[in-house]
Design a protein around this motif. Structure first.
Motif, PDB file in Angstrom:
ATOM      1  N   THR A 188       0.835  -1.206   0.000  1.00 46.59           N
ATOM      2  CA  THR A 188       0.000   0.000   0.000  1.00 46.59           C
ATOM      3  C   THR A 188       0.871   1.259   0.000  1.00 46.59           C
ATOM      4  N   ALA A 189       1.961   1.213   0.761  1.00 49.26           N
ATOM      5  CA  ALA A 189       2.885   2.349   0.788  1.00 49.26           C
ATOM      6  C   ALA A 189       3.564   2.548  -0.567  1.00 49.26           C
ATOM      7  N   VAL A 190       3.866   1.440  -1.269  1.00 52.73           N
ATOM      8  CA  VAL A 190       4.452   1.541  -2.611  1.00 52.73           C
ATOM      9  C   VAL A 190       3.507   2.283  -3.543  1.00 52.73           C
ATOM     10  N   THR A 191       2.209   1.928  -3.491  1.00 48.85           N
ATOM     11  CA  THR A 191       1.216   2.582  -4.347  1.00 48.85           C
ATOM     12  C   THR A 191       1.168   4.082  -4.078  1.00 48.85           C
ATOM     13  N   THR A 192       1.124   4.456  -2.800  1.00 51.08           N
ATOM     14  CA  THR A 192       1.057   5.877  -2.445  1.00 51.08           C
ATOM     15  C   THR A 192       2.295   6.625  -2.925  1.00 51.08           C
ATOM     16  N   THR A 193       3.453   6.057  -2.668  1.00 48.07           N
ATOM     17  CA  THR A 193       4.700   6.724  -3.037  1.00 48.07           C
ATOM     18  C   THR A 193       4.842   6.849  -4.549  1.00 48.07           C
ATOM     19  N   LEU A 194       4.499   5.777  -5.280  1.00 49.60           N
ATOM     20  CA  LEU A 194       4.567   5.825  -6.740  1.00 49.60           C
ATOM     21  C   LEU A 194       3.655   6.913  -7.298  1.00 49.60           C
ATOM     22  N   SER A 325       9.537   0.561   2.298  1.00 54.12           N
ATOM     23  CA  SER A 325      10.084  -0.425   3.243  1.00 54.12           C
ATOM     24  C   SER A 325      10.280   0.190   4.622  1.00 54.12           C
ATOM     25  N   THR A 326      10.697   1.467   4.680  1.00 51.30           N
ATOM     26  CA  THR A 326      10.852   2.135   5.973  1.00 51.30           C
ATOM     27  C   THR A 326       9.507   2.280   6.674  1.00 51.30           C
ATOM     28  N   LEU A 327       8.470   2.655   5.918  1.00 49.18           N
ATOM     29  CA  LEU A 327       7.139   2.770   6.513  1.00 49.18           C
ATOM     30  C   LEU A 327       6.663   1.417   7.030  1.00 49.18           C
ATOM     31  N   GLU A 328       6.887   0.364   6.257  1.00 44.07           N
ATOM     32  CA  GLU A 328       6.453  -0.972   6.692  1.00 44.07           C
ATOM     33  C   GLU A 328       7.161  -1.381   7.982  1.00 44.07           C
ATOM     34  N   TRP A 329       8.475  -1.117   8.064  1.00 41.37           N
ATOM     35  CA  TRP A 329       9.207  -1.460   9.277  1.00 41.37           C
ATOM     36  C   TRP A 329       8.717  -0.631  10.467  1.00 41.37           C
ATOM     37  N   ALA A 330       8.447   0.653  10.248  1.00 45.09           N
ATOM     38  CA  ALA A 330       7.963   1.504  11.345  1.00 45.09           C
ATOM     39  C   ALA A 330       6.622   0.997  11.864  1.00 45.09           C
ATOM     40  N   MET A 331       5.701   0.661  10.960  1.00 47.11           N
ATOM     41  CA  MET A 331       4.406   0.120  11.368  1.00 47.11           C
ATOM     42  C   MET A 331       4.570  -1.214  12.090  1.00 47.11           C
ATOM     43  N   ALA A 332       5.456  -2.062  11.583  1.00 44.68           N
ATOM     44  CA  ALA A 332       5.690  -3.359  12.232  1.00 44.68           C
ATOM     45  C   ALA A 332       6.217  -3.177  13.654  1.00 44.68           C
ATOM     46  N   GLU A 333       7.170  -2.261  13.835  1.00 44.95           N
ATOM     47  CA  GLU A 333       7.727  -2.034  15.174  1.00 44.95           C
ATOM     48  C   GLU A 333       6.666  -1.473  16.124  1.00 44.95           C
ATOM     49  N   LEU A 334       5.825  -0.577  15.635  1.00 46.53           N
ATOM     50  CA  LEU A 334       4.783   0.007  16.498  1.00 46.53           C
ATOM     51  C   LEU A 334       3.712  -1.022  16.853  1.00 46.53           C
ATOM     52  N   ILE A 335       3.311  -1.852  15.904  1.00 53.64           N
ATOM     53  CA  ILE A 335       2.337  -2.909  16.208  1.00 53.64           C
ATOM     54  C   ILE A 335       2.954  -3.933  17.157  1.00 53.64           C
ATOM     55  N   HIS A 465      11.711  12.503   3.980  1.00 56.94           N
ATOM     56  CA  HIS A 465      11.411  12.972   5.336  1.00 56.94           C
ATOM     57  C   HIS A 465       9.934  13.359   5.454  1.00 56.94           C
ATOM     58  N   ARG A 466       9.441  14.123   4.508  1.00 56.89           N
ATOM     59  CA  ARG A 466       8.045  14.576   4.573  1.00 56.89           C
ATOM     60  C   ARG A 466       7.077  13.418   4.359  1.00 56.89           C
ATOM     61  N   MET A 467       7.355  12.574   3.374  1.00 51.69           N
ATOM     62  CA  MET A 467       6.440  11.490   3.058  1.00 51.69           C
ATOM     63  C   MET A 467       6.319  10.497   4.216  1.00 51.69           C
ATOM     64  N   LEU A 468       7.421  10.150   4.837  1.00 50.01           N
ATOM     65  CA  LEU A 468       7.389   9.189   5.937  1.00 50.01           C
ATOM     66  C   LEU A 468       6.560   9.708   7.103  1.00 50.01           C
ATOM     67  N   GLN A 469       6.756  10.971   7.457  1.00 56.13           N
ATOM     68  CA  GLN A 469       6.012  11.539   8.584  1.00 56.13           C
ATOM     69  C   GLN A 469       4.515  11.588   8.266  1.00 56.13           C
ATOM     70  N   LEU A 470       4.167  12.018   7.055  1.00 53.24           N
ATOM     71  CA  LEU A 470       2.759  12.144   6.676  1.00 53.24           C
ATOM     72  C   LEU A 470       2.051  10.792   6.659  1.00 53.24           C
TER      73      LEU A 470
END
Length: 515
Positions: A188-194, A325-335, A465-470
């Motif tokens: 899902t993050a790939v789709t948004t970023t693309l 991949s960074t977003l996926e890892w961040a979500m995984a760590e938080l869950i 930086h902006r995309m990851l935070q958003l």
């Protein structure tokens, strides 16, 4: 039947011939390598490292997860280590102090690139800003990137685009929430970023959520990233390059050609539109393609059409997997750590309130814990584990050792993030370690350089930086998350798999719950 038997005999004969040719090449190569290395050992003192086997060196010590294997070896041989991989001398950097020596004190000497054979597909190694040596053409492309792509002015002007695409992401997750459907967070993050990149560059969406028709583009990008992360015998033994023994150049050529055709179609369409509109005056609004074409048409142009195609190619390739991949890892760590998730959400509610709105870019500076979550994720799971390999331009003395000319330089960011002399409780996800300290990932603090440092630092850092935070802020502000099939967060698979980007071993599938 006779024909079939003859074919088998012919094939066996051909196989034996190929084996004999390869053995001959290996033997000649070994003699050459032995002579040249013996001479170099007599005149230079390489950094310590494992003793190489004849011909192959230490190739078998890399394993399936080289970032882990090299981190283990560095505990024995030190944070400045050398390995022989066939005919290649590899220098591995595994500490903050050594990284600072390389990419601050001697940045110019290590500013060149070690170019993998797969990067020769469509001659991209001659044109791409990623692979070009530091010179006039590289500086021109870098200047264009800095001024027209990732400057604060340009990013501020495109903030509504990012807001819109993040809103579409949240609407998709909201639909999944209503239907009790799990979300593939990384995909899902790939789709948004693309789509952020494709709208920024071409003013159109390239992909859609859960769309079969858009999967082809994702597969092309993913396939090329996989090829780029696969160790290649042709890199360690250049004499094997004509044979392309693992077929990686052929694969890279296929994926690159398909992607180039997509970009060429959009560029050609834009050229036609511009020729039609030229009689009616300038276009009312311009995306990156128009900006690059304007520059190209200037008499003193700093970029030609090949340069435009390859710059756009670089943007898509570098800007998708790393961010997702960074977003996926961040979500995984938080869950995986519900108390950290709750703390991040509480901060968002304190800053944004209970209003029904998305996280704005203007909110980021007031969200220190969210920023700390991103920093801690980049420490534990650097998106490009070794950075893009550097190459020594000359013999350089570092800490009493000589790094020889043409040596490949790998900076093991994963090992640096595990350094217990720098990070207390290094293997634990602790965003709190970044609160009330000035450490950032913008290339000045060498204990945390996931985007690199020096003149080769990733130019897209401000956008990432902006995309990851958003994206991360929106996903945890709007939704709580639970695992599929009643799995407990603490039982989640948090292992990784090696590639050009560091991916989760198993994709994160999580079910969103409206907060």
């Amino acid at each position: 039947m006779m024909h079939l038997n003859f074919s088998k005999i012919e094939k066996k004969t051909m196989d034996y011939t190929i084996i004999l040719i390869l053995l001959s090449i290996f033997t000649c190569s070994y003699i050459y390598i032995y002579i040249t290395q013996s001479h170099r050992r007599n005149s230079t003192q390489l950094p310590p490292g494992p003793y190489p086997l004849p011909l192959i060196g230490s190739i078998f010590k890399l394993g399936k997860k080289p970032h882990h294997s090299l981190a283990t070896l560095s505990k024995t041989h030190g944070p400045l280590m050398s390995l022989k991989l066939g005919s290649t001398t590899m220098i591995v950097v595994s500490s903050r102090e050594v990284a600072q020596e390389f990419f601050l004190k001697h940045d110019n000497s290590f500013s060149s690139r070690s170019i993998p054979y797969a990067a020769h597909a469509h001659d991209r190694h001659k044109i791409s800003m990623v692979w070009l040596p530091v010179g006039d053409q590289w500086r021109r492309l870098r200047k264009i990137s800095k001024e027209h792509l990732f400057s604060k002015r340009q990013l501020d002007a495109s903030h509504l685009l990012r807001k819109k695409k993040v809103q579409e992401l949240l609407e998709y997750v909201d639909d999944c929430c209503e239907n009790g459907k799990p979300v593939n967070v990384g995909q899902t993050a790939v789709t948004t970023t693309l789509n952020v990149l494709s709208n920024f560059i071409f003013s159109t969406d390239f992909t859609k959520y859960d769309s079969v028709s858009s999967q082809d583009f994702k597969d092309l990008v993913g396939g090329l990233m996989e090829v780029g992360g696969t160790p290649n015998l042709a890199d360690f033994f250049p004499v094997l390059r004509p044979f392309d023994p693992k077929g990686l150049l052929r694969q890279a050529t296929f994926y690159t050609g398909k992607l180039m055709a997509i970009f060429e179609e959009h560029i050609s369409k834009r050229l036609q539109e511009r020729s039609i509109c030229s009689s009616d005056g300038p276009l009312s609004s311009k995306d990156l393609t128009d900006l690059l074409l304007d520059i190209c048409e200037n008499e003193k142009s700093s970029i030609n059409m090949d340069g435009i195609r390859n710059l756009i190619f670089d943007l898509f390739l570098a800007g998708t997997d790393t961010t997702s991949s960074t977003l996926e890892w961040a979500m995984a760590e938080l869950i995986h750590s519900p108390e950290k998730m709750a703390k991040a959400r509480y901060e968002l509610e304190e800053v944004i309130g209970k209003e029904d709105r998305t996280v704005e870019e203007s909110d980021i500076s007031r969200l220190p814990y969210l920023q700390a979550v991103i920093k801690e994720t980049l420490r534990l799971h650097p998106p490009v584990t070794f950075l893009i390999p550097h190459r020594a331009i000359d013999d350089v003395e570092i800490l009493g050792y000589v790094v020889p000319k043409d040596a490949q330089i790998l900076c093991n960011l994963w090992a640096m993030g595990q350094d217990s002399s720098v990070w207390s409780d290094a293997q634990t996800f602790l965003p709190e370690r970044f609160l009330d300290v000035g450490i950032d990932y913008k290339g000045r603090d060498f204990e945390l350089i996931p985007f690199g440092a020096g003149r080769r630092i990733c130019p897209a850092l401000p956008l990432a930086h902006r995309m990851l935070q958003l994206m991360l802020g929106g996903l945890i502000y709007r939704f709580d998350w639970k695992m599929e099939k009643g799995m407990r967060p603490e039982d989640m698979d948090m292992s990784d798999k090696f590639g050009i980007t560091l991916q989760k071993n198993l994709p994160l599938m999580a079910i969103p719950i409206k907060v």
